[in-house]
Motif scaffolding. Structure first.
Motif, PDB file in Angstrom:
ATOM      1  N   PHE A  99       0.774  -1.313  -0.068  1.00  0.00           N
ATOM      2  CA  PHE A  99       0.208  -0.347  -0.084  1.00  0.00           C
ATOM      3  C   PHE A  99       0.416   1.240   0.169  1.00  0.00           C
ATOM      4  N   ARG A 100       0.559   2.538  -0.886  1.00  0.00           N
ATOM      5  CA  ARG A 100       1.086   3.901  -0.153  1.00  0.00           C
ATOM      6  C   ARG A 100       0.383   4.686   0.274  1.00  0.00           C
ATOM      7  N   PRO A 101       0.385   5.675   0.668  1.00  0.00           N
ATOM      8  CA  PRO A 101      -0.785   6.770   0.908  1.00  0.00           C
ATOM      9  C   PRO A 101      -1.153   7.877   0.003  1.00  0.00           C
ATOM     10  N   ALA A 102      -2.822   7.218  -0.178  1.00  0.00           N
ATOM     11  CA  ALA A 102      -3.019   7.814  -1.278  1.00  0.00           C
ATOM     12  C   ALA A 102      -3.028   9.277  -1.307  1.00  0.00           C
ATOM     13  N   GLN A 103      -2.304   9.935  -0.811  1.00  0.00           N
ATOM     14  CA  GLN A 103      -2.239  11.756  -1.298  1.00  0.00           C
ATOM     15  C   GLN A 103      -1.571  11.845  -0.070  1.00  0.00           C
ATOM     16  N   PRO A 104      -0.137  11.803  -0.636  1.00  0.00           N
ATOM     17  CA  PRO A 104       1.017  12.672  -0.775  1.00  0.00           C
ATOM     18  C   PRO A 104       1.383  14.388  -0.148  1.00  0.00           C
ATOM     19  N   ALA A 105       1.745  14.262   1.350  1.00  0.00           N
ATOM     20  CA  ALA A 105       1.396  16.036   1.546  1.00  0.00           C
ATOM     21  C   ALA A 105       2.589  16.720   0.600  1.00  0.00           C
ATOM     22  N   ASP A 106       2.569  17.695   0.006  1.00  0.00           N
ATOM     23  CA  ASP A 106       3.052  18.239  -0.611  1.00  0.00           C
ATOM     24  C   ASP A 106       4.590  18.953   0.680  1.00  0.00           C
ATOM     25  N   ALA A 107       4.130  19.517   0.931  1.00  0.00           N
ATOM     26  CA  ALA A 107       4.910  20.029   1.777  1.00  0.00           C
ATOM     27  C   ALA A 107       4.782  19.448   3.382  1.00  0.00           C
ATOM     28  N   LYS A 108       5.366  19.272   4.425  1.00  0.00           N
ATOM     29  CA  LYS A 108       5.783  18.881   5.526  1.00  0.00           C
ATOM     30  C   LYS A 108       4.656  19.286   6.488  1.00  0.00           C
ATOM     31  N   ILE A 109       4.324  17.299   6.738  1.00  0.00           N
ATOM     32  CA  ILE A 109       3.197  17.771   8.103  1.00  0.00           C
ATOM     33  C   ILE A 109       3.185  17.938   8.833  1.00  0.00           C
ATOM     34  N   LYS A 110       3.012  19.233   9.275  1.00  0.00           N
ATOM     35  CA  LYS A 110       3.401  19.858  10.828  1.00  0.00           C
ATOM     36  C   LYS A 110       2.181  19.085  11.815  1.00  0.00           C
ATOM     37  N   LYS A 111       2.086  19.415  13.040  1.00  0.00           N
ATOM     38  CA  LYS A 111       1.122  18.830  13.538  1.00  0.00           C
ATOM     39  C   LYS A 111       1.239  20.487  14.827  1.00  0.00           C
ATOM     40  N   ARG A 112      -0.865  20.197  14.961  1.00  0.00           N
ATOM     41  CA  ARG A 112      -1.499  21.093  14.670  1.00  0.00           C
ATOM     42  C   ARG A 112      -2.704  21.801  15.719  1.00  0.00           C
ATOM     43  N   ASP A 113      -2.512  22.515  16.959  1.00  0.00           N
ATOM     44  CA  ASP A 113      -3.561  22.460  18.187  1.00  0.00           C
ATOM     45  C   ASP A 113      -4.553  22.446  17.405  1.00  0.00           C
ATOM     46  N   ASP A 114      -5.053  23.480  16.690  1.00  0.00           N
ATOM     47  CA  ASP A 114      -6.254  23.748  15.961  1.00  0.00           C
ATOM     48  C   ASP A 114      -6.890  22.944  14.631  1.00  0.00           C
ATOM     49  N   VAL A 115      -6.497  21.472  14.303  1.00  0.00           N
ATOM     50  CA  VAL A 115      -6.723  20.808  13.460  1.00  0.00           C
ATOM     51  C   VAL A 115      -6.786  19.681  13.964  1.00  0.00           C
ATOM     52  N   ALA A 116      -7.347  18.214  13.660  1.00  0.00           N
ATOM     53  CA  ALA A 116      -6.975  17.492  14.323  1.00  0.00           C
ATOM     54  C   ALA A 116      -6.040  16.413  13.730  1.00  0.00           C
ATOM     55  N   ASP A 117      -5.981  15.323  14.660  1.00  0.00           N
ATOM     56  CA  ASP A 117      -4.516  14.053  13.549  1.00  0.00           C
ATOM     57  C   ASP A 117      -4.520  13.755  12.097  1.00  0.00           C
ATOM     58  N   PRO A 118      -3.478  14.139  11.859  1.00  0.00           N
ATOM     59  CA  PRO A 118      -3.938  13.184  10.681  1.00  0.00           C
ATOM     60  C   PRO A 118      -4.575  12.191  10.783  1.00  0.00           C
ATOM     61  N   VAL A 119      -5.110  11.300   9.105  1.00  0.00           N
ATOM     62  CA  VAL A 119      -5.226   9.991   9.031  1.00  0.00           C
ATOM     63  C   VAL A 119      -4.864  10.202   8.015  1.00  0.00           C
ATOM     64  N   VAL A 120      -4.181   8.923   8.192  1.00  0.00           N
ATOM     65  CA  VAL A 120      -3.156   8.600   6.644  1.00  0.00           C
ATOM     66  C   VAL A 120      -4.420   7.891   6.063  1.00  0.00           C
ATOM     67  N   VAL A 121      -4.776   7.314   4.733  1.00  0.00           N
ATOM     68  CA  VAL A 121      -5.125   7.006   3.289  1.00  0.00           C
ATOM     69  C   VAL A 121      -4.377   5.488   3.103  1.00  0.00           C
ATOM     70  N   LEU A 122      -4.436   4.489   2.450  1.00  0.00           N
ATOM     71  CA  LEU A 122      -3.679   3.452   1.949  1.00  0.00           C
ATOM     72  C   LEU A 122      -4.815   3.403   0.460  1.00  0.00           C
ATOM     73  N   VAL A 123      -3.858   3.336  -0.446  1.00  0.00           N
ATOM     74  CA  VAL A 123      -4.313   2.302  -2.026  1.00  0.00           C
ATOM     75  C   VAL A 123      -3.059   1.757  -2.064  1.00  0.00           C
ATOM     76  N   ARG A 124      -3.358   0.895  -2.666  1.00  0.00           N
ATOM     77  CA  ARG A 124      -3.062  -0.417  -2.986  1.00  0.00           C
ATOM     78  C   ARG A 124      -2.052  -0.562  -4.311  1.00  0.00           C
ATOM     79  N   ASN A 125      -1.032  -0.902  -4.452  1.00  0.00           N
ATOM     80  CA  ASN A 125      -0.001  -1.004  -5.271  1.00  0.00           C
ATOM     81  C   ASN A 125      -0.187  -1.725  -6.134  1.00  0.00           C
ATOM     82  N   PRO A 126       0.612  -1.702  -7.100  1.00  0.00           N
ATOM     83  CA  PRO A 126       0.085  -2.863  -8.408  1.00  0.00           C
ATOM     84  C   PRO A 126       1.283  -3.941  -8.459  1.00  0.00           C
TER      85      PRO A 126
END
Ligand code: CTP
Ligand code: CA
Length: 234
Positions: free
Chosen positions: A104-131
């Protein structure tokens, strides 16, 4: 003498070997990876070259250097490995899929470094199947004439209460449709990154499985010898 190189078991053969572990980006600085060291694939590349083959190593992340006497293509992700392996496989006599390809690979890799933020929920990684590259190699060969005479898969398996390790390997061989499957028995004292290993070679014709244990160089030599004897003489 002059005849020596010609007498080697893989003289005149072109062998493609994938090795190492793919890395799937989460953002520009982070990835999902695995513990594959690349040692087995590198040992296979060395053994195939020593047996007289022209070798092309498609290398995902490895803890060890590639051998000096083989062509090397470096890749990061499963998608890159697929591109490189399918291209390298053109005209190959043998393809050996020793790489640990991320399922599997992350469905949507972030374009910029993921930051931790107190004002938004923690990220959830969605995976998709590799060939499935091994299956694709087998399917392509069936659909077109030619293609590699021998396609070799690897499987690291542990048995469980219901199903033994050989049974899992047998099922995987059927599912993948490759010609040979090399079973790496992973268990208590057999860990990723170690220099010694225990392998069993299964084939599609259902011949008796052949087991070997020892250094990765010794087991690679046994696999390459089997590859040599499975090729039609020319
Ligand atoms: N493989 C591949 N492409 C993938 C995954 C695996 O070509 N996307 C290849 C590996 O290089 C190996 C063989 O398939 O030669 C078996 O890999 P393995 O991970 O054991 O098989 P999977 O089909 O992914 O099954 P599992 O769910 O057990 O991981
Ligand atoms: Ca897998």
């Amino acid at each position: 003498g002059a005849g020596q190189a010609r007498d080697l078991p893989l003289a005149g053969r072109y062998v493609v070997i994938t090795a190492g572990g793919t890395r799937e980006p989460l953002d520009p600085v982070r990835f999902l990876g695995n513990r594959s060291s690349g040692k087995q694939g590198v040992a296979l590349a060395r053994a195939a070259a020593a047996a007289g083959a022209r070798v092309h190593l498609v290398a995902a992340h490895m803890d060890v250097p590639a051998p000096g006497n083989v062509e090397v293509t470096r890749v990061e992700t499963a998608l890159e490995l697929r591109e490189a392996a399918l291209a390298a496989a053109e005209g190959a006599d043998v393809v050996i899929m020793a790489a640990a390809v991320a399922d599997f690979r992350p469905a949507q890799p972030a374009d910029a470094k993921i930051k931790k933020r107190d004002d938004v929920a923690d990220p959830v990684v969605v995976l998709v199947r590799n060939p499935d590259i091994l299956r694709e190699l087998v399917t392509r060969r069936a659909e077109h004439d030619g293609g590699p005479e021998l396609i070799v898969g690897f499987a690291a398996e542990t048995g469980d209460a219901e199903t033994g390790v050989f049974e899992y390997a047998r099922q995987k061989l059927e599912r993948k449709g490759c010609d040979l499957l090399v079973l790496n028995q992973v268990g208590k004292d057999l860990v990723f990154g170690q220099d010694s290993t225990a392998i069993t070679i299964l084939d599609r014709d259902g011949s008796a499985p052949a087991s070997f244990s020892g250094s990765k160089d010794a087991t690679a030599a046994a696999i390459i010898e089997r590859v040599g004897s499975a090729l039609k003489p020319r």
